[in-house]
Every structure is written in structure tokens, then in C-alpha cells.
Motif scaffolding. Structure first.
Motif, short mmCIF file in Angstrom:
data_model
loop_
_atom_site.label_atom_id
_atom_site.label_comp_id
_atom_site.label_asym_id
_atom_site.label_seq_id
_atom_site.Cartn_x
_atom_site.Cartn_y
_atom_site.Cartn_z
N TYR A 120 52.36 33.04 30.14
CA TYR A 120 52.03 34.28 30.53
C TYR A 120 50.51 34.80 30.12
N TRP A 135 47.16 32.34 30.40
CA TRP A 135 48.14 31.74 29.91
C TRP A 135 47.74 30.47 28.91
N ASP A 162 52.52 40.72 32.82
CA ASP A 162 53.31 40.94 33.92
C ASP A 162 53.74 39.45 34.43
N ARG A 163 54.03 38.27 33.19
CA ARG A 163 54.43 37.05 33.52
C ARG A 163 53.75 36.47 34.43
N ARG A 164 52.24 36.64 34.57
CA ARG A 164 51.82 35.87 35.48
C ARG A 164 50.72 34.89 34.60
N SER A 215 44.92 40.54 34.34
CA SER A 215 44.13 41.49 35.56
C SER A 215 43.61 42.74 34.58
N GLU A 221 49.09 46.66 37.58
CA GLU A 221 49.65 45.59 37.84
C GLU A 221 50.63 44.83 36.59
N TYR A 222 50.62 45.60 35.66
CA TYR A 222 51.57 45.13 34.39
C TYR A 222 52.75 46.10 34.27
#
Length: 124
Positions: free
Chosen positions: A32, A53, A99-101, A105, A110-111
Motif C-alpha cells: 500500500y 508502496w 486507500d490500499r493503492r 495521492s 481519496e483515502y
């Protein structure tokens, strides 16, 4: 649900340093991107720093560039924010978020997952 706990906040004089930590509960934390945000009374939550990540990609708000450093230790499921040369205007509650991306950002909207926050107070 990703559970995260921040620590390391406190009261410090201007020019001092603090290191914030954010410990995450998930074993997949290493996949993440993570972000640090802050919010002071009457102000919107603002981006401070982010890390991808792999740790190879980082980004900072202009107001903290050159003073703050974000890093991560995946073995400990922890992301850090080293804050040097602190100023009174850095006073805020600091939050870590994900946000598990793979990429971070600078937009707090977006979180989805947030820690409870840790207070940083810088006296002049």
C-alpha cells in the motif's frame, strides 16, 4: 478494514524535531501507498507527505519540503514522518492514511482508511 495507530506527537519548541510513527495492522501493508495529512482548527485537512508502496516514490507539500521526510519499514508495518526545523504553523493533528493503492495521492478525499491522529504542537 485497515487499522492504523499513530504515535510520536507532542509539544516541541520551534526549531525542534519529532518523529511520528504509524503502525498498520495488515500484513499486506507493504503493498500500500501511505500518506500523512494534518488538520488544524478551522482548516481543511491538508496533505503533508506521501510514499508509494515500494518506498521509491515520495512527495511533499511545499510547506514542509526540505524539513520533513517520510519513510517506511515494511518489516514493522510502519510508516514514519521525520519532522525537523519545526515551526509554529506546523501545529496540527497529524493523521496517516491509506486507500490500499500502489501510488499515493495528495487529495485526502481519496483515502478510506485513517488513523486516529496524533497532536503536534510547536511553541514559538
Amino acid at each position: 478494514q485497515v487499522h492504523m495507530v499513530e504515535s510520536g506527537g507532542g509539544l516541541v519548541q520551534a526549531g525542534g524535531s519529532l518523529r511520528l510513527s504509524c503502525a498498520a495492522s495488515e500484513r499486506s501493508f507493504s503493498t500500500y501507498a501511505m500518506g500523512w495529512f494534518r488538520q488544524s482548527p478551522g482548516n481543511e485537512r491538508e496533505f503533508v507527505a506521501g510514499i508509494g508502496w515500494s518506498g521509491d516514490s515520495t512527495g511533499y507539500a511545499d510547506s514542509v519540503k526540505g524539513r520533513f521526510t517520510i519513510s517506511r519499514d515494511d518489516a514493522k508495518n510502519t510508516v514514519y514522518l521525520q519532522m525537523n526545523s519545526l515551526k509554529p504553523e506546523d501545529t496540527a493533528v497529524y493523521y496517516c492514511a491509506t486507500d490500499r493503492r500502489l501510488a499515493f495521492s495528495n487529495n485526502w478525499k481519496e483515502y478510506r482508511y485513517w488513523g486516529q491522529g496524533t497532536q503536534v504542537t510547536v511553541s514559538s
